[in-house]
Scaffold this motif. Structure first.
Motif, PDB file in Angstrom:
ATOM      1  N   ASN A 172      31.837  51.380  38.652  1.00 58.31           N
ATOM      2  CA  ASN A 172      32.707  50.226  38.907  1.00 58.31           C
ATOM      3  C   ASN A 172      32.020  48.897  39.208  1.00 58.31           C
ATOM      4  O   ASN A 172      32.256  47.905  38.530  1.00 58.31           O
ATOM      5  CB  ASN A 172      33.582  50.567  40.103  1.00 58.31           C
ATOM      6  CG  ASN A 172      35.026  50.581  39.716  1.00 58.31           C
ATOM      7  OD1 ASN A 172      35.424  49.864  38.830  1.00 58.31           O
ATOM      8  ND2 ASN A 172      35.795  51.399  40.367  1.00 58.31           N
ATOM      9  N   ASP A 184      39.767  51.073  32.916  1.00 57.84           N
ATOM     10  CA  ASP A 184      39.464  51.068  34.353  1.00 57.84           C
ATOM     11  C   ASP A 184      40.471  51.992  35.029  1.00 57.84           C
ATOM     12  O   ASP A 184      41.662  51.673  35.097  1.00 57.84           O
ATOM     13  CB  ASP A 184      39.561  49.643  34.911  1.00 57.84           C
ATOM     14  CG  ASP A 184      39.351  49.607  36.423  1.00 57.84           C
ATOM     15  OD1 ASP A 184      38.842  50.609  36.981  1.00 57.84           O
ATOM     16  OD2 ASP A 184      39.691  48.581  37.047  1.00 57.84           O
ATOM     17  N   LYS A 244      45.921  51.124  39.825  1.00 56.84           N
ATOM     18  CA  LYS A 244      46.376  50.909  38.450  1.00 56.84           C
ATOM     19  C   LYS A 244      45.337  51.413  37.450  1.00 56.84           C
ATOM     20  O   LYS A 244      44.150  51.488  37.751  1.00 56.84           O
ATOM     21  CB  LYS A 244      46.649  49.397  38.191  1.00 56.84           C
ATOM     22  CG  LYS A 244      45.519  48.447  38.609  1.00 56.84           C
ATOM     23  CD  LYS A 244      44.494  48.184  37.578  1.00 56.84           C
ATOM     24  CE  LYS A 244      43.344  47.307  37.877  1.00 56.84           C
ATOM     25  NZ  LYS A 244      42.504  47.357  38.974  1.00 56.84           N
ATOM     26  N   ASP A 282      33.454  44.821  45.364  1.00 56.20           N
ATOM     27  CA  ASP A 282      34.748  44.928  44.696  1.00 56.20           C
ATOM     28  C   ASP A 282      35.663  45.757  45.590  1.00 56.20           C
ATOM     29  O   ASP A 282      35.501  46.974  45.707  1.00 56.20           O
ATOM     30  CB  ASP A 282      34.547  45.593  43.323  1.00 56.20           C
ATOM     31  CG  ASP A 282      35.846  45.729  42.534  1.00 56.20           C
ATOM     32  OD1 ASP A 282      36.889  46.018  43.152  1.00 56.20           O
ATOM     33  OD2 ASP A 282      35.819  45.562  41.302  1.00 56.20           O
ATOM     34  N   THR A 313      36.702  44.594  36.855  1.00 59.26           N
ATOM     35  CA  THR A 313      36.104  45.819  36.319  1.00 59.26           C
ATOM     36  C   THR A 313      36.522  46.030  34.864  1.00 59.26           C
ATOM     37  O   THR A 313      35.686  46.324  33.996  1.00 59.26           O
ATOM     38  CB  THR A 313      36.521  47.055  37.151  1.00 59.26           C
ATOM     39  OG1 THR A 313      36.239  46.798  38.529  1.00 59.26           O
ATOM     40  CG2 THR A 313      35.777  48.295  36.719  1.00 59.26           C
TER      41      THR A 313
HETATM   42 MG   LIG Z   1      38.999  48.954  40.994  1.00 54.84          MG
END
Ligand SMILES: [Mg+2]
Ligand SMILES: Nc1ncnc2c1ncn2[C@@H]1O[C@H](COP(=O)(O)OP(=O)(O)OP(=O)(O)O)[C@@H](O)[C@H]1O
Length: 410
Positions: A183, A9, A14, A205, A366
């Motif tokens: 995503n 992801d 991150k 999300d 995700t």
């Molecule tokens: Mg994300």
């Protein structure tokens, strides 16, 4: 040999690489985790190739180290504001009088022959339902009698240059992209129940740089969108409002933040040291919540506007399923429900097995979803039958075929 699935992801805040081992009961045991801060990624898109490649390489290396698995290929999440989706209908004649898998593939191929501008790349072609001889609402057409097969497909494209940048950054880490997965579709794999999908719902999300939406009706994806707003905007507002460095604003948001001002006690204070002040300053928590509420309310207003524009706003009785790192903000569920005018619940990966300590957060929906996606892809061998089957010959069961089409690669 054990079957291994890998997902990366690549988020705005991150990069999370997960390595999963498929167990005998077809569940996934997480055996490798690599979570590293993102660099060179803004609003879901790469803005600095070298920095992004390094962050991805760090995350992959860590996951390799914990799992002892060498990662050469992975599913990679994709979300940036340049993603677009459109519904298309494919039509073919059924030659034998009975629909077979080859007819379904041809229908899907017809659906994807819509004009896609040269600067865009096809990411997903997802079947939403079939029409056989004018009868709509058909879910599994294979084996049905008919002469004309139509498929409704949801087609997702992204700006080719942007996709190529991501592919190249992942390649620099020594990993080939097996498939990009949008995503919210990956997140949906872990946060939705079958009832949500059937009844009609929207997955939302909210990460650091983007808000990713996917609308499900009658069991299938009908609409997808990526908005270029997220938790980082909340942090920036706090930094400006309280005159703090971004890193400190981020900490304060997580420690004292609340999405509803009226729900914070009047007497609650915390201490900060703003720019240009020698002494620490006491801040009322309501003041912080006031800043946060305004921005989060705006994010949901935009979301509502997008859903209304899609025309599916009346088809979502199961409401909104909220996930992503920002959904950990206290009060956000209630605020979302008020703005959206629909039921809202927050969700994160559940019932994980293996190295899961750090994954117990909505920020990892995700990442975990990518593994689920990989699992349902690998179950079908990934090779659709390209030729017409001979009578009586069958090497794939119908469920597997049906599932495969749901995830059909471009
Ligand atoms: Mg994300
Ligand atoms: N407890 C919390 N309260 C408020 N915000 C939080 C909390 N925990 C995390 N966040 C926010 O969540 C965001 C990161 O979420 P996430 O990890 O899902 O983003 P991402 O996947 O890296 O980004 P994107 O999907 O937008 O590209 C950050 O803005 C962070 O401040």
């Amino acid at each position: 040999m054990d079957e291994i699935v890998v997902g990366i992801d690549v988020g705005t805040t991150k990069v999370c690489t997960l390595v999963g081992r498929v167990e005998e009961d077809n569940s996934i045991r997480i055996i490798g985790v690599g979570i590293e801060p993102s660099e060179g990624i803004k609003k879901g898109a790469i803005v600095d190739l070298g920095a992004a490649a390094q962050a991805i390489a760090n995350s992959v290396e860590r996951a390799e180290h914990t799992s002892g698995v060498e990662i050469t290929s992975a599913l990679v999440s994709l979300a940036s504001a340049n993603v677009a989706s459109v519904n298309s209908r494919g039509k073919v004649g059924v030659s034998g009088g009975i629909v077979d898998d080859y007819d379904v593939i041809r229908a899907l191929e017809d659906a994807r022959t819509i004009a896609i501008p040269g600067d865009r790349e096809l990411i997903h072609v997802i079947q939403r339902g079939f029409v056989v001889d004018g009868q709509d609402g058909v879910r599994a057409p294979i084996g049905m009698h008919g002469y004309r097969l139509e498929v409704e497909a949801h087609i997702i494209t992204a700006l080719a240059a942007s996709v190529e940048n991501l592919r190249q950054s992942v390649a620099s880490a020594g990993v080939e992209v097996a498939q990009f997965v949008l995503n919210p579709l990956a997140s949906a794999e872990v946060v939705l129940t079958e009832t949500d999908r059937q009844m009609g719902c929207v997955v939302c999300d909210i990460g650091g740089g983007t808000t990713d939406l996917a609308i499900y009706v009658d069991g299938d994806v009908w609409h997808t969108m990526v908005l270029a707003v997220g938790g980082n905007h909340v942090t920036t507002d706090i930094a400006h409002g309280l005159r703090l460095p971004i890193a400190q604003a981020e900490e304060i948001k997580k420690q004292y933040g609340h999405a509803i001002r009226a729900e914070v006690g009047l007497e609650e204070y915390f201490t900060i040291r703003p720019f240009g002040e020698d002494e620490p300053v006491q801040i009322n928590r309501q003041e912080l919540a006031h800043i946060i509420e305004a921005r989060v309310e705006e994010i949901f207003s935009l979301t509502l506007q997008e859903i209304k524009r899609s025309g599916y706003d009346g088809l979502l009785p199961a409401g909104m399923i909220l996930t992503g790192g920002t959904s950990a903000l206290p009060g956000i569920r209630k605020l979302a429900s008020k703005v959206m005018g629909m039921p809202v619940r927050t969700a994160k990966p559940e019932n994980l097995v293996g190295l899961v300590d750090r994954l117990d957060s909505p920020a990892y929906s995700t990442s975990v979803g990518l593994l689920h996606w990989a699992l349902s892809m690998s179950a079908q061998d990934l090779a659709p039958p390209r030729r017409r089957r001979m009578k009586g010959e069958s090497n794939m069961n119908l469920d597997a075929i049906k599932n495969f089409f749901k995830r059909l690669l471009p």
